[in-house]
Design a protein around this motif. Sequence first.
Motif, PDB file in Angstrom:
ATOM      1  N   SER A  93       0.815  -1.221   0.000  1.00  0.00           N
ATOM      2  CA  SER A  93       0.000   0.000   0.000  1.00  0.00           C
ATOM      3  C   SER A  93       0.843   1.264   0.000  1.00  0.00           C
ATOM      4  O   SER A  93       0.339   2.347   0.286  1.00  0.00           O
ATOM      5  N   VAL A 124      -6.095  -6.050   0.763  1.00  0.00           N
ATOM      6  CA  VAL A 124      -4.851  -5.293   0.884  1.00  0.00           C
ATOM      7  C   VAL A 124      -3.847  -6.173   1.612  1.00  0.00           C
ATOM      8  O   VAL A 124      -3.966  -6.413   2.817  1.00  0.00           O
ATOM      9  N   HIS A 126       0.557  -7.563   1.679  1.00  0.00           N
ATOM     10  CA  HIS A 126       1.882  -6.944   1.660  1.00  0.00           C
ATOM     11  C   HIS A 126       2.935  -7.975   1.281  1.00  0.00           C
ATOM     12  O   HIS A 126       2.868  -9.126   1.711  1.00  0.00           O
ATOM     13  N   SER A 129       6.488  -6.692   5.835  1.00  0.00           N
ATOM     14  CA  SER A 129       5.953  -5.777   6.838  1.00  0.00           C
ATOM     15  C   SER A 129       6.817  -4.565   7.133  1.00  0.00           C
ATOM     16  O   SER A 129       6.630  -3.918   8.169  1.00  0.00           O
ATOM     17  N   HIS A 134       3.514  -0.785   3.786  1.00  0.00           N
ATOM     18  CA  HIS A 134       2.174  -0.778   4.379  1.00  0.00           C
ATOM     19  C   HIS A 134       1.772   0.582   4.914  1.00  0.00           C
ATOM     20  O   HIS A 134       0.784   0.704   5.639  1.00  0.00           O
ATOM     21  N   ASP A 137      -1.975   1.594   4.633  1.00  0.00           N
ATOM     22  CA  ASP A 137      -3.026   0.699   5.129  1.00  0.00           C
ATOM     23  C   ASP A 137      -4.197   1.438   5.771  1.00  0.00           C
ATOM     24  O   ASP A 137      -5.365   1.068   5.586  1.00  0.00           O
ATOM     25  N   ASP A 138      -3.893   2.469   6.562  1.00  0.00           N
ATOM     26  CA  ASP A 138      -4.963   3.148   7.293  1.00  0.00           C
ATOM     27  C   ASP A 138      -6.002   3.751   6.356  1.00  0.00           C
ATOM     28  O   ASP A 138      -7.167   3.914   6.746  1.00  0.00           O
ATOM     29  N   ARG A 141      -8.764   0.935   5.929  1.00  0.00           N
ATOM     30  CA  ARG A 141      -9.372   0.180   7.031  1.00  0.00           C
ATOM     31  C   ARG A 141     -10.877   0.387   7.115  1.00  0.00           C
ATOM     32  O   ARG A 141     -11.614  -0.541   7.478  1.00  0.00           O
ATOM     33  N   VAL A 148      -7.848  -5.893   5.163  1.00  0.00           N
ATOM     34  CA  VAL A 148      -6.444  -5.511   5.279  1.00  0.00           C
ATOM     35  C   VAL A 148      -5.729  -6.621   6.046  1.00  0.00           C
ATOM     36  O   VAL A 148      -6.023  -6.866   7.222  1.00  0.00           O
TER      37      VAL A 148
END
Length: 310
Positions: A93, A124, A126, A129, A134, A137-138, A141, A148
């Motif tokens: 992301s 979503v 990855h 990490s 990422h 990501d928010d 959500r 996610v």
Amino acid sequence: MSGLLAWPSMPRMHRFRRSLLLTLATFALLGAEDPKPLAFKPWINGTQAREPETQVQAIDGDTFVIRQSVQTNFEAPFLYLLFGRERVLLLDSGAGGLQIRPTIDRLIADWRARHGERPIRLIVAHSHSHGDHHAGDDEFRARPDTDVVGLKPTEVAAFFGFTDWPQSVARFDLGGRTLDVLATPGHQPAHIMVYDARTRLLFSGDMLYPGRLYVPLNHFDDFRGSAERLAAFARTHRIRALLGAHIEMTTTPAKDYAMEAPVHADEHPLPLAPSAIEELRAAVAKAGPVPVVDRHADFIVYPVPARPND
């Protein structure tokens, strides 16, 4: 019936037709032409005073590559969007420094418009990490019809249905498009690669791309094991090219950019040939007990200090 073809009797005719159909099917599978070589237009690379925050290029109508501008973040990562009939996978992301969701929402809206407004769920996930994969990501959500995937190896394994992380290969169905998900820890414990049999592309994250392949010394054995499993997978699957998460190499063999370079003039092409897999396997197999930087034409094995918490 001299000079004429003598056809089999009726029972034999049915067997003959079945055999012919099987032969033709086998020929079609083994003799089918490979997809055309990937031919991307030049990527945004920081050489212009102003460039868009993202650039999208389509591999086909269901497969898209998104590049984040180096002017938004020096990592300039590549993201991948793969559509099936029921789900669409976003692999990574982004690295932050921009809003990535508008680009993804636009691509999904355009795809749905071409498919009769078919509903589709966004996944979503990855390649691994680290934060540059990422950071967006928010934004997703609270998005409807969206999952996610978590960032821990246990969360990744549970979501994709691994039966024996990292030894097994998981299968993930997007709806008429099933992906192979390979656990490839080493660069980072939750690292995965995704193989798409439809396009014969392997989305290889930060484990293998034209750049510095960072491997923490305390995870080098994991990386070596992942390279062995990857090479074994490649021997039984037709791979057209590898598409990784960054470009850090120039067009000069074995020459990379400076760390955090703001401009990527003369970039190495994004795709790597499948031969890079065996080259990587051999390189890490011969690395000594204290691995050192090992330069190759298209990538650099780059040991870094131990990361106990990663």
